[in-house]
Design a protein around this motif. Structure first.
Motif, PDB file in Angstrom:
ATOM      1  N   THR A 253       0.844  -1.208   0.000  1.00 49.43           N
ATOM      2  CA  THR A 253       0.000   0.000   0.000  1.00 49.43           C
ATOM      3  C   THR A 253       0.875   1.251   0.000  1.00 49.43           C
ATOM      4  OG1 THR A 253      -1.793  -1.142   1.140  1.00 49.43           O
ATOM      5  CG2 THR A 253      -1.788   1.264   1.273  1.00 49.43           C
ATOM      6  N   LEU A 256       2.564   1.594  -3.497  1.00 48.88           N
ATOM      7  CA  LEU A 256       1.605   2.076  -4.492  1.00 48.88           C
ATOM      8  C   LEU A 256       1.270   3.545  -4.263  1.00 48.88           C
ATOM      9  CD1 LEU A 256      -0.757  -1.053  -4.644  1.00 48.88           C
ATOM     10  CD2 LEU A 256       0.911  -0.325  -6.372  1.00 48.88           C
ATOM     11  N   SER A 257       1.199   3.961  -3.008  1.00 56.55           N
ATOM     12  CA  SER A 257       0.913   5.361  -2.695  1.00 56.55           C
ATOM     13  C   SER A 257       2.074   6.258  -3.117  1.00 56.55           C
ATOM     14  CB  SER A 257       0.635   5.507  -1.201  1.00 56.55           C
ATOM     15  OG  SER A 257       0.394   6.850  -0.867  1.00 56.55           O
ATOM     16  N   THR A 260       1.683   6.692  -6.823  1.00 57.46           N
ATOM     17  CA  THR A 260       0.562   7.584  -7.152  1.00 57.46           C
ATOM     18  C   THR A 260       0.932   9.033  -6.877  1.00 57.46           C
ATOM     19  OG1 THR A 260      -0.999   5.827  -6.576  1.00 57.46           O
ATOM     20  CG2 THR A 260      -1.870   8.061  -6.695  1.00 57.46           C
ATOM     21  N   LYS A 263       3.107  10.400  -9.550  1.00 58.75           N
ATOM     22  CA  LYS A 263       2.362  10.746 -10.767  1.00 58.75           C
ATOM     23  C   LYS A 263       1.651  12.077 -10.615  1.00 58.75           C
ATOM     24  CE  LYS A 263       1.371   6.340 -13.018  1.00 58.75           C
ATOM     25  NZ  LYS A 263       0.308   5.486 -13.592  1.00 58.75           N
ATOM     26  N   ASP A 351       1.120   6.986 -19.093  1.00 57.57           N
ATOM     27  CA  ASP A 351       0.586   7.743 -17.962  1.00 57.57           C
ATOM     28  C   ASP A 351       1.696   8.461 -17.198  1.00 57.57           C
ATOM     29  OD1 ASP A 351      -1.441   8.742 -16.381  1.00 57.57           O
ATOM     30  OD2 ASP A 351      -1.397   7.069 -14.983  1.00 57.57           O
ATOM     31  N   HIS A 443       1.155  -6.477 -13.413  1.00 56.11           N
ATOM     32  CA  HIS A 443       0.287  -5.437 -13.947  1.00 56.11           C
ATOM     33  C   HIS A 443       1.056  -4.557 -14.935  1.00 56.11           C
ATOM     34  CE1 HIS A 443      -2.581  -6.607 -10.849  1.00 56.11           C
ATOM     35  NE2 HIS A 443      -1.561  -6.608 -10.015  1.00 56.11           N
ATOM     36  N   TYR A 446       3.901  -0.460 -14.582  1.00 56.40           N
ATOM     37  CA  TYR A 446       4.592  -0.067 -13.353  1.00 56.40           C
ATOM     38  C   TYR A 446       6.096   0.057 -13.625  1.00 56.40           C
ATOM     39  CZ  TYR A 446       0.612  -0.560 -10.151  1.00 56.40           C
ATOM     40  OH  TYR A 446      -0.572  -0.394  -9.492  1.00 56.40           O
TER      41      TYR A 446
ATOM     42  N   HIS B 147       0.806  14.019   3.921  1.00 45.85           N
ATOM     43  CA  HIS B 147       1.148  12.724   4.511  1.00 45.85           C
ATOM     44  C   HIS B 147       0.938  12.705   6.007  1.00 45.85           C
ATOM     45  CE1 HIS B 147       2.621  10.663   1.024  1.00 45.85           C
ATOM     46  NE2 HIS B 147       3.185  11.777   0.652  1.00 45.85           N
ATOM     47  N   VAL B 151      -2.092   5.877   5.155  1.00 43.98           N
ATOM     48  CA  VAL B 151      -2.772   5.775   3.863  1.00 43.98           C
ATOM     49  C   VAL B 151      -3.476   4.425   3.764  1.00 43.98           C
ATOM     50  CG1 VAL B 151      -2.417   5.635   1.380  1.00 43.98           C
ATOM     51  CG2 VAL B 151      -1.168   7.336   2.725  1.00 43.98           C
ATOM     52  N   LEU B 152      -4.782   4.433   3.577  1.00 42.67           N
ATOM     53  CA  LEU B 152      -5.531   3.192   3.349  1.00 42.67           C
ATOM     54  C   LEU B 152      -5.763   2.967   1.857  1.00 42.67           C
ATOM     55  CD1 LEU B 152      -8.300   3.538   6.121  1.00 42.67           C
ATOM     56  CD2 LEU B 152      -6.034   2.466   6.307  1.00 42.67           C
ATOM     57  N   ASP B 154      -4.766   4.909  -2.070  1.00 37.11           N
ATOM     58  CA  ASP B 154      -4.105   5.983  -2.819  1.00 37.11           C
ATOM     59  C   ASP B 154      -3.870   5.473  -4.231  1.00 37.11           C
ATOM     60  OD1 ASP B 154      -2.760   8.189  -3.699  1.00 37.11           O
ATOM     61  OD2 ASP B 154      -1.090   8.042  -2.277  1.00 37.11           O
ATOM     62  N   VAL B 155      -4.806   5.721  -5.112  1.00 34.63           N
ATOM     63  CA  VAL B 155      -4.735   5.135  -6.445  1.00 34.63           C
ATOM     64  C   VAL B 155      -5.402   6.074  -7.457  1.00 34.63           C
ATOM     65  CG1 VAL B 155      -6.869   3.798  -6.048  1.00 34.63           C
ATOM     66  CG2 VAL B 155      -5.233   3.010  -7.780  1.00 34.63           C
ATOM     67  N   LEU B 156      -4.778   6.207  -8.633  1.00 35.45           N
ATOM     68  CA  LEU B 156      -5.404   6.985  -9.698  1.00 35.45           C
ATOM     69  C   LEU B 156      -6.506   6.151 -10.340  1.00 35.45           C
ATOM     70  CD1 LEU B 156      -2.337   8.580 -11.542  1.00 35.45           C
ATOM     71  CD2 LEU B 156      -3.719   9.534  -9.693  1.00 35.45           C
ATOM     72  N   ARG B 170      -6.962  11.241  -8.219  1.00 40.99           N
ATOM     73  CA  ARG B 170      -6.310  10.467  -7.176  1.00 40.99           C
ATOM     74  C   ARG B 170      -7.345  10.156  -6.095  1.00 40.99           C
ATOM     75  NH1 ARG B 170      -0.874  12.664  -4.083  1.00 40.99           N
ATOM     76  NH2 ARG B 170      -0.528  10.775  -2.835  1.00 40.99           N
ATOM     77  N   GLU B 439      -9.555  -6.614  -5.537  1.00 43.02           N
ATOM     78  CA  GLU B 439      -8.108  -6.726  -5.752  1.00 43.02           C
ATOM     79  C   GLU B 439      -7.689  -5.831  -6.931  1.00 43.02           C
ATOM     80  OE1 GLU B 439      -5.713  -7.979  -4.090  1.00 43.02           O
ATOM     81  OE2 GLU B 439      -4.094  -7.860  -5.564  1.00 43.02           O
ATOM     82  N   ARG B 442      -7.089  -2.073  -6.348  1.00 40.79           N
ATOM     83  CA  ARG B 442      -5.842  -1.562  -5.759  1.00 40.79           C
ATOM     84  C   ARG B 442      -4.993  -0.862  -6.823  1.00 40.79           C
ATOM     85  NH1 ARG B 442      -2.331  -5.557  -2.384  1.00 40.79           N
ATOM     86  NH2 ARG B 442      -1.594  -3.562  -1.569  1.00 40.79           N
ATOM     87  N   HIS B 443      -5.320  -1.129  -8.100  1.00 41.87           N
ATOM     88  CA  HIS B 443      -4.508  -0.619  -9.200  1.00 41.87           C
ATOM     89  C   HIS B 443      -5.347   0.298 -10.096  1.00 41.87           C
ATOM     90  CE1 HIS B 443      -1.488  -3.545  -7.997  1.00 41.87           C
ATOM     91  NE2 HIS B 443      -2.470  -4.421  -7.895  1.00 41.87           N
TER      92      HIS B 443
END
Lengths: 462, 462
Positions: A253, A256-257, A260, A263, A351, A443, A446, B147, B151-152, B154-156, B170, B439, B442-443
């Motif tokens: 997590t 991935l944050s 993000t 970006k 992206d 995926h 990345y 921050h 963070v639970l 955080d994804v575009l 985001r 799942e 998450r992406h």
């Protein structure tokens, strides 16, 4: 043809000898020519874009890039290769005596400095692919387009974001139990054999490297008792059986944050513009080049390759002007090796940015600049490479895609930094485990192509 | 202000009463006006694009779309909203008495048919975001840009691919232990309270729905003994504690391969063209409309909202001409509910297609067409909705983003199909579990905005 039974294939020769033999048989002659000698390729009278008269293959267009975020170059222009179709890079797998083998092809490409390199079973364009039901000239394509076999890998991945406009290919590995005829220039390889070749210069081509980097759970699977140095052994042993989160400094997590966030901050915007009149670039009868001579040139070549289906053709190519350095630094954090990666903005990315290695640049370009203007970690990496050979785990020259890039070689380096190397890093950087990189490789978009090659290099150290 | 202690917040009123009260306080008046009455917005003399003179906010441009693959419309043109910046949709979370609460805002938007809807804590543009260190007018932004907290999410994620050009935002959820002041128009909600409102029409806005759909592991977490029907209870009980692969008809590798395959076959290519002279569309003094009256119109509005920071402004909006139907059909396969999703090409998608619900269309557009020209499963869904109320788990009207879309309402439907409903589906469709959808969430760019809303709707049934 090799007997297609389930016992280990009798390949007859050592794998590197086999590649050398194929190279002797698959000769080619490549000559640079003026643009006017291209056959079927023309500069568009309106835009100046260089394209094939059928609209097929690819075109060379202009790109205007605007940076965003701290430290970004605010604006530049460059030529870019536009090849919007999704192709297939497919490797066919099969178990012999319980050991997985991969059907690899010895393939010559005009941009290869050494002719033949080890390639995936199939490198097919969308045109090949969509024609598969009407009979195709591409051998083995039916396993990838026709769903014959178990899919181990099937993911779109990007290619060189500095040179291609949003190019992506379908990376596939399909395992079959069927009897598979082995055509000329093809041979079954174990993962160990391929990795042994990957520990030499220019033997495994870019397409094979990216596909293999996406193979799940392969790290450590072939760990051997000998070969690597003591430090290397400990390194690869500690990579074995790593689950994505095992011992990682950051949870998935958090990783991935971080990506993000990058970006949101560092995005580039890129838009196509006419190739004619591209600021900072000029066209002569033989090249499109930067006014200061750097970056790369667009050239034209005439290729004679008697053993290929089309024995002679002409095409444009992109020729880099200097060798790049792609370096992945690592250190243990809590007993687990962590790799320092960067969120890297690239103009051709779909992206805005992808994850690249610690260092990704052409060192020549920065030689004259003061340290504060050089990319982070470049100096540290060059010093390590020059003075601490015991910390270098991997140091080989590999070629980029030989069908589009002319003599594009890069130095790929994996090095262990000192124990006191700071864990704190600029916000564009993050420490991740190999298990996390492998999880991300399930995926699309990345890891950039350079990072994927380095994952394959790290895995070759087992 | 509510006492910001760790005990449950004293909100004083029932959650829907609170929203209604905020709606009474946050009145607005929206009037359609001619384009010439827009202040700060102009048609570009060259391209005819409609844009703000500062270059900020968004612009309305032309799009030329070319289809690929079987059954695709070969080519069309349309206006599209271009808003390249990445904004933040952030929900702040905090536990009170061990129960997670979410800080939601009652927000009025000009496109909302009913004024106020429940929104994320923060809806901020990049400009807000990058200014955060210089003091920002956006309350609570420091938790997302600075921050502060765990963070639970955080994804575009993308937004309407039919109306936006490659728009993404985001999606964030950050949990804090800090004392949080509760400003006017904000209130702490439990997940249960939000989900109760989501089971009504037009109460939870699109931004809140997409962010909540990305919250991991929340399905079944709040399963209640009462409320839902017997069938609904069994349904939500069987969703509880589902791991991504538990009981799924297809492994994640197979689902990802299905998605990759669809991208290789069904990609659209879309390129920006001048809005002036867009084939099939015309501009009057008050609208840009399709020559046959369908799809949507671009209009201009004058907004008076005394309680907003900017109490009066004008802006263009996109007004759909009919209500859409977004339907997610499911059936059990091996005792586990599976949802039928489609790989859906959308012209504004960043990478050609994303995963959408079983049915995603404007039914009005297909009323006159023969069955073979109507979208798969549309007729089946309409028949189910009309004749089998016991199979309908969710059936509510929800609004799309009220800052850009004028009175854009869609009917969101979740229905259980008959036991003999065929598991075989066209290759663009796939049966997946809720665990697999979560799942994928998450992406970035797997589930489109319509599918994400439906995931939130399914989860509201707990």
């Amino acid at each position: 043809m090799v007997d297609p039974s389930v016992t280990a294939p009798e390949t007859g020769t050592d794998s590197s000898v086999w590649v050398a033999e194929r190279a002797q048989l698959n000769t080619q002659h490549v000559e640079t020519i003026p643009f006017s000698a291209l056959s079927g390729w023309d500069f568009d009278p309106g835009t100046g874009d260089l394209r094939h008269h059928t609209g097929r293959f690819f075109s060379v267009r202009g790109l205007r890039v605007r940076g965003a975020g701290e430290g970004a170059v605010p604006e530049w222009w460059q030529p870019v290769i536009d090849q919007p179709e999704i192709g297939v890079l497919g490797i066919l797998a099969k178990r012999f005596d319980g050991v997985r083998h991969f059907l690899m092809q010895a393939k010559v490409e005009p941009g290869n400095v050494n002719g033949v390199q080890l390639s995936p079973t199939v490198q097919a364009t969308r045109s090949n692919y969509t024609r598969v039901h009407r009979g195709t000239p591409v051998a083995y394509l039916e396993y990838f387009a026709g769903h014959r076999g178990r899919v181990l890998v099937d993911v779109l991945q990007s290619e060189q974001g500095s040179w291609f406009l949003r190019k992506r290919n379908r990376n596939m590995i399909v395992e079959t139990d069927a009897e598979v005829p082995v055509h000329e220039d093809f041979r079954w390889f174990t993962l160990d054999e391929i990795r042994t070749l990957l520990r030499r210069d220019n033997m495994v081509n870019m397409d094979a490297r990216t596909v293999l980097s996406c193979l799940p759970g392969s790290h450590g699977a072939t760990a051997r008792a000998g070969g690597a140095s003591g430090a290397g052994q400990a390194f690869t042993a500690s990579l074995a059986a790593l689950s994505p989160a095992a011992g990682s400094a950051h949870s998935m997590t958090e990783v991935l944050s971080w990506f993000t966030e990058a970006k949101a901050w560092y995005g580039l915007t890129a838009g196509v513009v006419p190739l004619t009149g591209l600021p900072g670039w000029h066209r002569t009868s033989t090249e499109i080049a930067h006014d200061e001579g750097g970056y790369f040139r667009i050239i034209a070549v005439d290729v004679t390759a008697p053993h290929r289906e089309v024995p002679r053709w002409t095409q444009p190519m992109l020729a880099p002007t200097s060798r790049g350095l792609l370096a992945l630094l690592y250190r243990t954090i809590g007993d687990v090796p962590h790799f320092l990666v960067q969120a890297r903005a690239q103009q051709g990315s779909l992206d805005a940015l992808e994850i690249g290695p610690t260092v990704q640049c052409s060192p020549d370009r920065y030689r004259e600049l003061p340290p504060e203007d050089r990319p982070p970690y470049l100096d540290h990496t060059l010093t390590l490479a020059a003075r601490s050979p015991d910390r270098i785990r991997y140091d080989h020259v590999q070629s980029e895609e030989g069908g589009r890039f002319f003599a594009a070689e890069n130095r790929y380096l994996v090095a262990e930094v000192e124990a006191d190397f700071p864990v704190e890093a600029p916000s564009r950087f993050c420490w991740v485990t190999l298990g996390q990189l492998k999880e991300l490789l399930r995926h699309s978009y990345y890891l950039n192509i350079e990072a994927r090659t380095l994952v394959a290099c790290v895995e070759s150290l087992g």
